[in-house]
Design an enzyme around this catalytic site. Sequence first.
Site, PDB file in Angstrom:
ATOM      1  N   SER A  32      35.638 -15.901  58.100  1.00 37.72           N
ATOM      2  CA  SER A  32      36.231 -14.576  57.917  1.00 37.72           C
ATOM      3  C   SER A  32      36.349 -14.208  56.435  1.00 37.72           C
ATOM      4  O   SER A  32      36.302 -13.022  56.089  1.00 37.72           O
ATOM      5  CB  SER A  32      37.602 -14.519  58.600  1.00 37.72           C
ATOM      6  OG  SER A  32      38.451 -15.531  58.108  1.00 37.72           O
ATOM      7  N   ASP A  87      31.469 -19.951  49.630  1.00 34.89           N
ATOM      8  CA  ASP A  87      31.886 -20.310  50.986  1.00 34.89           C
ATOM      9  C   ASP A  87      33.409 -20.404  51.061  1.00 34.89           C
ATOM     10  O   ASP A  87      34.076 -20.572  50.029  1.00 34.89           O
ATOM     11  CB  ASP A  87      31.258 -21.661  51.377  1.00 34.89           C
ATOM     12  CG  ASP A  87      31.189 -21.876  52.883  1.00 34.89           C
ATOM     13  OD1 ASP A  87      31.777 -21.085  53.642  1.00 34.89           O
ATOM     14  OD2 ASP A  87      30.536 -22.848  53.307  1.00 34.89           O
ATOM     15  N   GLY A  88      33.925 -20.311  52.252  1.00 36.07           N
ATOM     16  CA  GLY A  88      35.359 -20.470  52.491  1.00 36.07           C
ATOM     17  C   GLY A  88      35.709 -21.936  52.678  1.00 36.07           C
ATOM     18  O   GLY A  88      34.859 -22.824  52.526  1.00 36.07           O
ATOM     19  N   ALA A  89      36.959 -22.203  53.019  1.00 34.78           N
ATOM     20  CA  ALA A  89      37.398 -23.580  53.273  1.00 34.78           C
ATOM     21  C   ALA A  89      38.634 -23.539  54.156  1.00 34.78           C
ATOM     22  O   ALA A  89      39.342 -22.531  54.219  1.00 34.78           O
ATOM     23  CB  ALA A  89      37.717 -24.293  51.966  1.00 34.78           C
ATOM     24  N   ASP A  90      38.884 -24.650  54.815  1.00 32.53           N
ATOM     25  CA  ASP A  90      40.101 -24.779  55.626  1.00 32.53           C
ATOM     26  C   ASP A  90      41.226 -25.416  54.843  1.00 32.53           C
ATOM     27  O   ASP A  90      42.401 -25.159  55.110  1.00 32.53           O
ATOM     28  CB  ASP A  90      39.787 -25.575  56.896  1.00 32.53           C
ATOM     29  CG  ASP A  90      38.713 -24.867  57.689  1.00 32.53           C
ATOM     30  OD1 ASP A  90      38.956 -23.729  58.127  1.00 32.53           O
ATOM     31  OD2 ASP A  90      37.603 -25.409  57.819  1.00 32.53           O
ATOM     32  N   GLY A 103      35.020 -23.268  61.404  1.00 28.74           N
ATOM     33  CA  GLY A 103      34.122 -22.247  61.953  1.00 28.74           C
ATOM     34  C   GLY A 103      32.866 -22.855  62.565  1.00 28.74           C
ATOM     35  O   GLY A 103      31.988 -22.124  63.048  1.00 28.74           O
ATOM     36  N   GLU A 109      26.429 -25.558  56.161  1.00 29.29           N
ATOM     37  CA  GLU A 109      27.199 -25.242  54.944  1.00 29.29           C
ATOM     38  C   GLU A 109      27.049 -26.343  53.909  1.00 29.29           C
ATOM     39  O   GLU A 109      26.875 -26.075  52.716  1.00 29.29           O
ATOM     40  CB  GLU A 109      28.684 -25.063  55.291  1.00 29.29           C
ATOM     41  CG  GLU A 109      28.975 -23.790  56.050  1.00 29.29           C
ATOM     42  CD  GLU A 109      30.426 -23.689  56.510  1.00 29.29           C
ATOM     43  OE1 GLU A 109      30.893 -22.557  56.670  1.00 29.29           O
ATOM     44  OE2 GLU A 109      31.077 -24.722  56.724  1.00 29.29           O
TER      45      GLU A 109
END
Length: 232
Positions: A32, A87-90, A103, A109
Site C-alpha cells: 500500500s 519498497d515498503g516494509a513491515d 504482502g 522483492e
Amino acid sequence: MTEDTDRLKRDAARAALEEVRDGMVLGLGTGSTVAHFLELLGAALADGDLTEVKGVPSSVRTGRESRAAGIPLVTLDDVQTLDLTVDGADEVSPELDLIKGMGGALLREKMVAQASRRFVVIADEGKAVERLGLRSPLPVEVVDWGWQVHARWLEARGADVRLRQKEDLPFRSDNGNFILDCVFPDGLPDPTGLAEDLRHRAGVVVTGLFLGMADRALLAGPDGVRSLERDR
Ligand code: 5RP
C-alpha cells in the site's frame, strides 16, 4: 488502515520520489505504501517532471498498478542491474534491517533489491521497531511439498507458525509457494543466525529478513519524514 496512516505512507513515498532521476531503471516494491509511490511516479512522468524512467515490478499486483499509473515496465532479465529500488516494509530496525513479506511478494522483492545499486525503504513511523519480530510475524516462503517440516523446525525455535491462508485455501505467492507466518513472542534475538540457518534448509525459498540491504529508510510521522541512512 486509518486515513492518517495512509497520509503518512504517501508522505514517505513523496520523499522517495526525490531520489528518482531521468533515465533510471527502478525496482518497484509491493504494497500500500508503494502504491502511493507508483501513483506519484506515474504523475511525474505524465507531467514531464521525469523522463525515460522504467520499472521492474516485484509482483503481479505492482505490475498491474504500474501499468495503471502509466509507468513503462521491463523485466529483471531485460536489465539485470537497477539504479534504485523503492519498497515498503513491515518492520524497520534502527540498523535498517527489515522484516518484509506481509504482502506476499518477498521473493521477487528481495531479488529486485539485490539487483539494485541502491535500496530505499518507505514506511510510516509505526513500522519502526527496536528489535525485529516485535510487531510483525516473520514470513518464510517455502515450497509446498513437505512444508510442515519447516513449520515444526520453526516451532522448535520458539515460533508460533501459521500457514498463510487466502479465502480458506493456502495462500500462494506469485511463484506458487506457501508462506509460513512466524510469530516470535519476544521478537528475534538473533535475526542473522536465524536467516543463515533457514538459508541452508532445502525447501525454504526465501525469508522476510532483509538484513544489511537497505541504504536508506524514509519514515513518515506527523511531524515530517525522518531519514535513516546506512553508513557503507
Ligand atoms: C510486501 C511487502 C510490503 O512492502 C510490506 O508488507 C509493507 O506493506 P504496506 O506498505 O502495505 O504496509 O513486504 O511483500
